[in-house]
Design a protein around this motif. Structure first.
Motif, mmCIF file in Angstrom:
data_model
loop_
_atom_site.group_PDB
_atom_site.id
_atom_site.type_symbol
_atom_site.label_atom_id
_atom_site.label_comp_id
_atom_site.label_asym_id
_atom_site.label_seq_id
_atom_site.Cartn_x
_atom_site.Cartn_y
_atom_site.Cartn_z
ATOM 1 N N TYR A 456 -34.011 4.570 13.715
ATOM 2 C CA TYR A 456 -32.602 4.425 13.331
ATOM 3 C C TYR A 456 -31.675 5.076 14.359
ATOM 4 C CZ TYR A 456 -34.573 3.358 8.711
ATOM 5 O OH TYR A 456 -35.279 2.800 7.672
ATOM 6 N N GLU A 457 -32.170 6.111 14.980
ATOM 7 C CA GLU A 457 -31.360 6.974 15.835
ATOM 8 C C GLU A 457 -31.168 6.334 17.214
ATOM 9 O OE1 GLU A 457 -31.702 11.717 17.101
ATOM 10 O OE2 GLU A 457 -33.359 10.672 16.125
ATOM 11 N N LEU A 458 -29.937 6.286 17.704
ATOM 12 C CA LEU A 458 -29.674 5.798 19.051
ATOM 13 C C LEU A 458 -29.772 6.953 20.047
ATOM 14 C CD1 LEU A 458 -26.657 3.374 18.480
ATOM 15 C CD2 LEU A 458 -29.044 2.774 18.871
ATOM 16 N N PRO A 459 -30.085 6.654 21.314
ATOM 17 C CA PRO A 459 -30.143 7.722 22.319
ATOM 18 C C PRO A 459 -28.834 8.488 22.394
ATOM 19 C CG PRO A 459 -31.082 5.701 23.189
ATOM 20 C CD PRO A 459 -30.467 5.351 21.868
ATOM 21 N N PRO A 460 -28.868 9.772 22.740
ATOM 22 C CA PRO A 460 -27.643 10.582 22.796
ATOM 23 C C PRO A 460 -26.651 10.026 23.809
ATOM 24 C CG PRO A 460 -29.506 11.726 23.813
ATOM 25 C CD PRO A 460 -30.067 10.538 23.122
ATOM 26 N N GLY A 461 -25.364 10.191 23.494
ATOM 27 C CA GLY A 461 -24.325 9.757 24.421
ATOM 28 C C GLY A 461 -23.840 8.341 24.186
ATOM 29 N N ARG A 462 -24.530 7.583 23.340
ATOM 30 C CA ARG A 462 -24.109 6.205 23.062
ATOM 31 C C ARG A 462 -22.913 6.212 22.115
ATOM 32 N NH1 ARG A 462 -28.485 2.505 23.909
ATOM 33 N NH2 ARG A 462 -29.439 3.157 25.872
ATOM 34 N N MET A 463 -21.919 5.380 22.422
ATOM 35 C CA MET A 463 -20.734 5.264 21.567
ATOM 36 C C MET A 463 -20.786 3.938 20.810
ATOM 37 S SD MET A 463 -17.884 6.517 24.357
ATOM 38 C CE MET A 463 -16.537 6.489 23.202
ATOM 39 N N PRO A 464 -20.286 3.911 19.564
ATOM 40 C CA PRO A 464 -20.245 2.638 18.828
ATOM 41 C C PRO A 464 -19.439 1.599 19.604
ATOM 42 C CG PRO A 464 -19.722 4.479 17.372
ATOM 43 C CD PRO A 464 -19.741 5.027 18.768
ATOM 44 N N ILE A 465 -19.901 0.357 19.576
ATOM 45 C CA ILE A 465 -19.211 -0.729 20.284
ATOM 46 C C ILE A 465 -17.995 -1.155 19.465
ATOM 47 C CG2 ILE A 465 -19.447 -3.088 21.174
ATOM 48 C CD1 ILE A 465 -22.541 -2.468 21.220
ATOM 49 N N VAL A 466 -16.846 -1.255 20.126
ATOM 50 C CA VAL A 466 -15.629 -1.737 19.464
ATOM 51 C C VAL A 466 -15.692 -3.262 19.426
ATOM 52 C CG1 VAL A 466 -13.120 -1.896 19.581
ATOM 53 C CG2 VAL A 466 -14.272 0.237 20.223
ATOM 54 N N THR A 467 -15.713 -3.831 18.224
ATOM 55 C CA THR A 467 -15.851 -5.282 18.071
ATOM 56 C C THR A 467 -14.587 -5.874 17.472
ATOM 57 O OG1 THR A 467 -18.223 -5.009 17.700
ATOM 58 C CG2 THR A 467 -17.257 -7.106 17.040
ATOM 59 N N ILE A 468 -14.079 -6.945 18.103
ATOM 60 C CA ILE A 468 -12.883 -7.623 17.597
ATOM 61 C C ILE A 468 -13.146 -9.123 17.541
ATOM 62 C CG2 ILE A 468 -11.174 -5.907 18.322
ATOM 63 C CD1 ILE A 468 -10.685 -7.641 20.826
ATOM 64 N N ALA A 469 -12.704 -9.753 16.454
ATOM 65 C CA ALA A 469 -12.781 -11.216 16.328
ATOM 66 C C ALA A 469 -11.380 -11.772 16.526
ATOM 67 C CB ALA A 469 -13.322 -11.595 14.954
ATOM 68 N N ARG A 470 -11.235 -12.700 17.453
ATOM 69 C CA ARG A 470 -9.924 -13.272 17.780
ATOM 70 C C ARG A 470 -10.046 -14.776 17.954
ATOM 71 N NH1 ARG A 470 -8.888 -8.902 16.449
ATOM 72 N NH2 ARG A 470 -7.616 -7.283 17.457
ATOM 73 N N SER A 471 -8.966 -15.495 17.626
ATOM 74 C CA SER A 471 -8.959 -16.938 17.860
ATOM 75 C C SER A 471 -8.678 -17.210 19.333
ATOM 76 C CB SER A 471 -7.894 -17.612 16.992
ATOM 77 O OG SER A 471 -6.611 -17.383 17.528
ATOM 78 N N ASP A 472 -8.887 -18.454 19.744
ATOM 79 C CA ASP A 472 -8.675 -18.837 21.140
ATOM 80 C C ASP A 472 -7.265 -18.528 21.629
ATOM 81 O OD1 ASP A 472 -11.199 -19.773 21.819
ATOM 82 O OD2 ASP A 472 -10.839 -21.717 20.887
ATOM 83 N N VAL A 473 -6.338 -18.437 20.699
ATOM 84 C CA VAL A 473 -4.948 -18.147 21.071
ATOM 85 C C VAL A 473 -4.841 -16.801 21.794
ATOM 86 C CG1 VAL A 473 -2.625 -17.737 20.143
ATOM 87 C CG2 VAL A 473 -4.084 -19.509 19.138
ATOM 88 N N ALA A 474 -5.743 -15.872 21.460
ATOM 89 C CA ALA A 474 -5.696 -14.521 22.046
ATOM 90 C C ALA A 474 -6.558 -14.397 23.296
ATOM 91 C CB ALA A 474 -6.148 -13.499 21.000
ATOM 92 N N ARG A 475 -6.967 -15.524 23.881
ATOM 93 C CA ARG A 475 -7.866 -15.507 25.033
ATOM 94 C C ARG A 475 -7.303 -14.679 26.189
ATOM 95 N NH1 ARG A 475 -12.157 -18.432 26.456
ATOM 96 N NH2 ARG A 475 -11.987 -19.665 24.560
ATOM 97 N N ALA A 476 -5.986 -14.748 26.420
ATOM 98 C CA ALA A 476 -5.370 -14.004 27.533
ATOM 99 C C ALA A 476 -5.592 -12.501 27.376
ATOM 100 C CB ALA A 476 -3.881 -14.322 27.619
ATOM 101 N N ASP A 477 -5.539 -12.007 26.133
ATOM 102 C CA ASP A 477 -5.761 -10.575 25.891
ATOM 103 C C ASP A 477 -7.200 -10.183 26.228
ATOM 104 O OD1 ASP A 477 -3.181 -10.427 24.968
ATOM 105 O OD2 ASP A 477 -3.735 -10.608 22.851
ATOM 106 N N ILE A 478 -8.142 -11.069 25.919
ATOM 107 C CA ILE A 478 -9.555 -10.786 26.202
ATOM 108 C C ILE A 478 -9.792 -10.771 27.711
ATOM 109 C CG2 ILE A 478 -11.932 -11.507 25.800
ATOM 110 C CD1 ILE A 478 -10.293 -10.545 23.294
#
Length: 703
Positions: A456-478
């Motif tokens: 269950y344990e991740l190696p030390p120093g790993r940060m949670p991944i920031v996940t965002i769901a966006r429509s194609d309209v926001a493609r420029a931001d990605i």
């Protein structure tokens, strides 16, 4: 042979009226050949048709039944070519209603004026005014005795079946009713006497009959939740014998002794410390201890190692391999894809490069001459570790002393394939690994005969991944996020569902996306494309470039779903994320977040997506825990889709559902273990269990 009173559960289904040889062939293709197998196809739901409404009381959207007399019957043409509507007018003492049968003109000879009929279905508002039944179920009543017989379909709680071969819903119901009559109470009560008495279940014959045609007093909600005693009895039956088979398999494995022995001493511990590139986490140390204990045990290891993406399963497997090789044994590591095999081989070379052991790679792309050389080295023992794909299963690949088999992403291999690799050694230890955690509700079924270790344990120093769901309209931001990360010296993945454009599914192709990014979006960046059709040498070149920082953006198909480890990659963009399942999205996301820097995953989707797809993406936004996601995925898709095909090793339950009935599975396991405790099982009983497993569950034997 006509239908008579003396039929048994093993009688071929073709001897039922309404089946015959043609339908029997169709049913056999669906795994139904006998009366028992036919009667174990239980209803998927039930409808209450106990009372009929008067025609005058009908309202739009009612799901109901009426009984009346046919007034008229006629065919109405439409503007659509070759599409006609059969309209039947029916009346009772309170009024008239129309039944419309779409493109079913062949029914017109059935509905004669004055004919008594029962209709059941949904009442709809007609555009021209008034109401009608559209494609209702119907029953023609020819005389008083037939009216009583019509209660199979009306006037009661009625079973509704999934589509089976070419059986219509009404014919399916009628044939079930007939089968129950001719079989009677001849079903064997195969549950051990003490088990059945303790649980208070009805007899098997009664349970089958009442699961199809329940008594009027039974609550509809209980039926549809599969919670009646009759239904539970049949589910428990299936689960009990499955768990008894697993218990026998566990007992058989314990009695088998390995043809080799493994010891761990100070010299081997020192060798492991010498190659270890970093300090193990607490979970890794615990799991390694369990595996080493299995290796030194006289009985062959059968262990499942589960760990989330990036949790460090590979280093644990490498250390297990080192222990085996230090004991003069050979090791085979099998992966489902060439890319994953190449990645494992690269990792092994980094860790074991300073050791005294020879290791090599064998895939479908390995040249014939090189393949022959590797086969000779494996046969004479000069090659200690081989990493490969299905190529390892071919006849010309043999071993001098195969002591440890490691299967990665095991759910992608069939039962027979896993067994074939194990058969190349003499009772080798077997470690199967997965980064798609198996929810507890399935662990008791697919892996009931394996010991399970979890990281269950991740190696030390790993940060949670920031996940965002966006429509194609926001493609420029990605794209701005990608540009920002590359400016920091980081790298990015862009994943597309297909290699080539598909008009049918309207999916963006990886090739097209690569060209667009190169020419229009990031012309100044270093971009490469990788997919499963690229030759292995070119794929190795591209992956080496990406790993060493020579590529800014890697455009790929799902070929990079597992195994790719590039700590400097901090952005994962998944195109048309709504097309992917939860587990696959989580696997793809796991390609980033493998270093100390903050990583991001962008799930791009179309502007219009379904509620279920939106819910899937929401789960990814809210959780990074693969075990939680696996449970959600299982609940959303069911066990069959979770694993894929029958070859995955998923047992084929006729009655039980491992999600809905998970509590019964646990009870069945406890009862089977208790029943078998201290009991000697004869060779004859084991043979019977073997036959049940092969016939009922579609799995390999219990021993």
């Amino acid at each position: 042979m006509g239908v008579g009173p003396r039929k048994t559960p093993d009688t071929p289904v073709q001897y039922l009226k309404g089946i015959g040889p043609r339908r029997a062939t169709e049913l056999a293709a669906a795994g139904v050949e006998t009366l028992e197998e036919f009667l174990l196809v239980l209803p998927r739901r039930y409808e209450n048709r106990e009372t009929f409404q008067s025609i005058a009381s009908l309202k739009p959207n009612d799901l109901t039944g009426v009984t009346g007399v046919v007034l008229s019957c006629g065919v109405r043409p439409t503007r659509r070519r070759n599409f006609r509507i059969l309209e039947v007018a029916v009346e009772d003492e309170t009024g008239q209603v129309r039944a419309a049968f779409m493109n079913q003109v062949f029914l017109q000879d059935l509905f004669k004026p004055g004919q008594r009929v029962v209709l059941y279905g949904k009442v709809e508002q007609r555009r021209t005014g008034g109401i009608q039944f559209t494609n209702p179920e119907y029953e023609l009543i020819e005389d008083a005795s037939r009216e009583q017989d019509a209660t199979i379909h009306m006037g009661r709680i009625v079973p509704i079946y999934e589509k089976l071969a070419s059986l219509t819903p009404k014919l399916h119901r009628r044939v079930v009713h007939q089968a129950l009559k001719v079989v009677g109470d001849t079903f064997e009560d195969s549950l051990p006497e003490g088990v059945q008495e303790r649980l208070g279940y009805p007899s098997r014959s009664q349970a089958i009959a009442e699961s199809h045609f329940p008594q009027k007093a039974v609550a509809l909600e209980e039926l549809n939740r599969f919670r009646t005693l009759a239904q539970q009895r049949l589910v428990f039956d299936e689960f009990f014998f499955f768990q008894a088979g697993l218990a026998l398999r566990r007992r058989e494995l314990i009695s088998v002794k390995k043809h080799h022995s493994v010891t761990v001493n100070d010299r081997i511990r020192a060798a492991a410390l010498e190659v270890l590139p970093f300090r193990l986490t607490g979970d890794q140390r615990l799991v390694l201890k369990e595996i080493v204990s299995d290796l030194t045990n006289p009985a062959p290891m059968r262990r499942l190692l589960q760990g989330d993406v990036g949790s460090g399963k590979t280093i644990v497997a490498i250390l297990a391999a080192l222990v085996a090789m230090e004991n003069n044994l050979q090791v085979a590591l099998m992966s489902p894809t060439e890319l994953l095999a190449e990645q494992h081989f690269s990792s092994l070379k980094q860790v074991l490069g300073r050791s005294r052991f020879g290791l090599s790679l064998l895939t479908g792309a390995t040249p014939t001459r090189e393949r022959q050389r590797l086969a000779e080295q494996l046969a004479d023992g000069s090659l200690q570790l081989i990493v490969g794909t299905h190529a390892l299963l071919q006849e010309d690949v043999g071993f001098q002393q195969l002591g440890l088999v490691i299967i990665d992403e095991q759910h992608r291999f069939g039962v027979a394939q896993r067994a074939a690799l194990g058969a190349k050694g003499s009772t080798p230890d077997v470690l199967v690994m997965t980064a798609t955690p198996i929810p507890r509700t399935l662990a008791l079924t697919v892996y009931g005969d394996l010991a399970v270790s979890n990281i269950y344990e991740l190696p030390p120093g790993r940060m949670p991944i920031v996940t965002i769901a966006r429509s194609d309209v926001a493609r420029a931001d990605i794209y701005a996020l990608i540009r920002s990360e590359i400016a920091k010296g980081r790298q990015a993945y862009v994943v597309c569902p297909l290699v080539d454009e598909s008009e049918k599914l309207d999916l963006k192709a990886a090739t097209e996306m690569s060209e667009e990014l190169k020419s229009r979006i990031f012309p100044e960046k270093r971009i490469e494309l990788i997919h499963g059709r690229i030759k292995s040498r070119e794929r190795e070149r591209i992956m080496h470039l990406f790993v060493t920082g020579g590529v800014d953006i890697l455009v790929a198909t799902t070929v990079i779903e597992v195994g790719v480890d590039v700590p400097n990659a901090t952005v994962m963009v998944i195109e048309q994320a709504e097309r992917f399942g939860l587990a696959q999205l989580h696997q793809l996301r796991g390609r980033v977040g493998r270093g100390a820097d903050q990583s991001h995953c962008a799930l791009l989707h179309g502007e219009q997506i379904s509620d279920s797809a939106r819910a899937r993406l929401k789960v990814l936004e809210q959780s990074n825990d693969g075990f939680v996601i696996a449970e959600q995925d299982l609940n959303a898709r069911g066990p069959g889709d979770f694993f894929g095909t029958r070859q995955s090793g998923m047992p084929l339950f006729r009655v039980g559902n491992v999600i809905r009935d998970h509590a019964l599975m646990e009870r069945a396991k406890d009862c089977a273990d208790e029943w078998l405790q201290g009991r000697d099982v004869s060779a004859e009983d084991r043979a019977k269990m073997q036959e049940k497993w092969e016939r009922r569950f579609g799995l390999v034997g219990v021993g």
